[in-house]
Design an enzyme around this catalytic site. Sequence first.
Site, short mmCIF file in Angstrom:
data_model
loop_
_atom_site.label_atom_id
_atom_site.label_comp_id
_atom_site.label_asym_id
_atom_site.label_seq_id
_atom_site.Cartn_x
_atom_site.Cartn_y
_atom_site.Cartn_z
N TYR A 200 0.73 -1.30 -0.10
CA TYR A 200 -0.05 0.27 -0.10
C TYR A 200 0.98 1.63 -0.16
O TYR A 200 2.02 1.25 0.77
CB TYR A 200 -0.89 0.32 0.74
CG TYR A 200 -2.27 -1.35 1.29
CD1 TYR A 200 -3.15 -0.96 0.68
CD2 TYR A 200 -1.63 -2.60 1.82
CE1 TYR A 200 -3.99 -2.08 1.21
CE2 TYR A 200 -2.78 -2.98 1.35
CZ TYR A 200 -4.00 -2.84 1.46
OH TYR A 200 -5.46 -4.71 1.37
N TYR A 384 -7.37 -5.70 10.28
CA TYR A 384 -7.04 -6.21 8.63
C TYR A 384 -7.10 -7.86 8.55
O TYR A 384 -7.99 -8.29 7.52
CB TYR A 384 -5.90 -5.55 8.22
CG TYR A 384 -5.04 -6.06 6.57
CD1 TYR A 384 -5.35 -5.05 6.07
CD2 TYR A 384 -4.79 -7.00 5.96
CE1 TYR A 384 -5.20 -5.38 5.10
CE2 TYR A 384 -5.07 -6.78 4.94
CZ TYR A 384 -4.98 -6.25 3.89
OH TYR A 384 -4.91 -5.86 2.49
#
Length: 391
Positions: A200, A384
Site C-alpha cells: 500500500y 486487517y
Amino acid sequence: MRTQVAIIGGGPSGLLLSQLLNKAGIGTVVLERRTREYVLSRIRAGVLEWGTVELLRTAGAGDRMDREGIVHDGCYLSTAKGMFHVDFKKRVGKQVMIYGQTEVTRDLYDAQEALGATVIHEAEDVALHDVDGDAPYVTYTRDGQEYRIDCDYIAGCDGFHGVSRPTIPESIRTEYERVYPFGWLGILAETPPCADELIYANHPRGFALASMRNPNLTRYYIQVPLTDKVEDWSDDAFWAELKARLPKEVAEGMVTGPSIEKSIAPLRSFVSEPMRWGRLFLCGDSAHIVPPTGAKGLNLAASDVHYLFEGLKAFYQAGDASGLDRYSEVALARVWKATRFSWWMTTSMHRFPDQSEFDQHIQESELEYLAGSAVAQAAMAENYVGLPFDE
C-alpha cells in the site's frame, strides 16, 4: 415451488449461504439475474480474512483454496520516507489468504452442484412479497414465463443495486453514505508479483496498491480523479505512473506486460439499517459497501452469512429464533467496525483534492507513528486479518 429459504443473488454471499444451509439440511433456492458465465467474469477482491477461510472450509468449498491460495503474514506500507512491514502473524498471531473472489465463486458453484442445490440463472423481474407477514414469497420471470417461490425466509444477497434493500420501506430504512472524491484505476496482468506481499503506497502523486491473485497473475491499482476514463490510460501510461508511486527498489524489479482487464471503480462507504425487516435479511453489498482499501467487502459479506446461517440453523434445528431476532444488531456491530477501518485506511493512504499542507503532515505523521509503534501495528493487524465473529 416451495423452499425454506429463498436467496436473492447468486454471487459469493448467496452461494455461500446456500451451501452452508444445504449442508445443514435446510432447503434453498438461489435466484440470480445474470448468467453463470457473467458472474464468473467479474473481477473482485482477493484478500480473505482467516474467518472467511475457515467458513469456506466449513462449507466444503475450501479444498482448491487450500491448495492454490497464498498465505500472507502481513503487508507493506510505503511513504515518502520509505517502506515498512506490518507483520500480522507477529502482532496478533493470524494471517490472511490471497485467493480471488472469482475463484471463491467458482468453488462455491462446484460445491452447490455436488450437493444438487437449486440455482436459477437469468431470473428477471424478481419481486419480494408479504415480507412483513407470515407467508412471504418471491416472483420472477424466466424465458417470458412467471414463477412463484413460497418460502419461510428471504435472504437478500443481490448487491447494492438489487431489489432486496428497496423492499424495506423508506420510513423504516436509514442509509449512511460517504462518497470519496477519487477512484481506483485497476489492471489485471499475467505477470509475476513485484513483492512477496501486498504494498500500500502513500505518494504525493496519489495512492497505489500492488496486489496479486497467484504467482503469475497480478492486480495493480492507482488513485485517479473521478473524471478519468479507462480510455485515457494506455498500458504504458499506467505502468509508468504505478512505478512512480511505488518504492524505487520495487519499481526497478517490476515485470510489466499487457493488461487483460482494466477498469475504474469509484470508492464509497455505505451502510443501510436495519439489515432485517420481517422475514427479509440483507447480506453483503445489499446492506453495506466499503472502499476496497481495507480488503473488507467480500469478508463482511461472509460474516453476514455466518450470522444468518447460525440463526437459521438454530431456528430449524432447535426452534430457537434468538439468532434471527438479533441478526441485524450483531451483523451491524461488525459492519460499522469494518467500515471504520476501511475509512481509516482510505483517509490515511490517499491524497484528497482539498488536502491542505496541515492535512498532509497529519497523514504522514499517522503513517510514521504506525511504522514505529508495535501497538499501532497490532491494532491495524487485528482489523486487517478480521475481527472475530462475536455471537
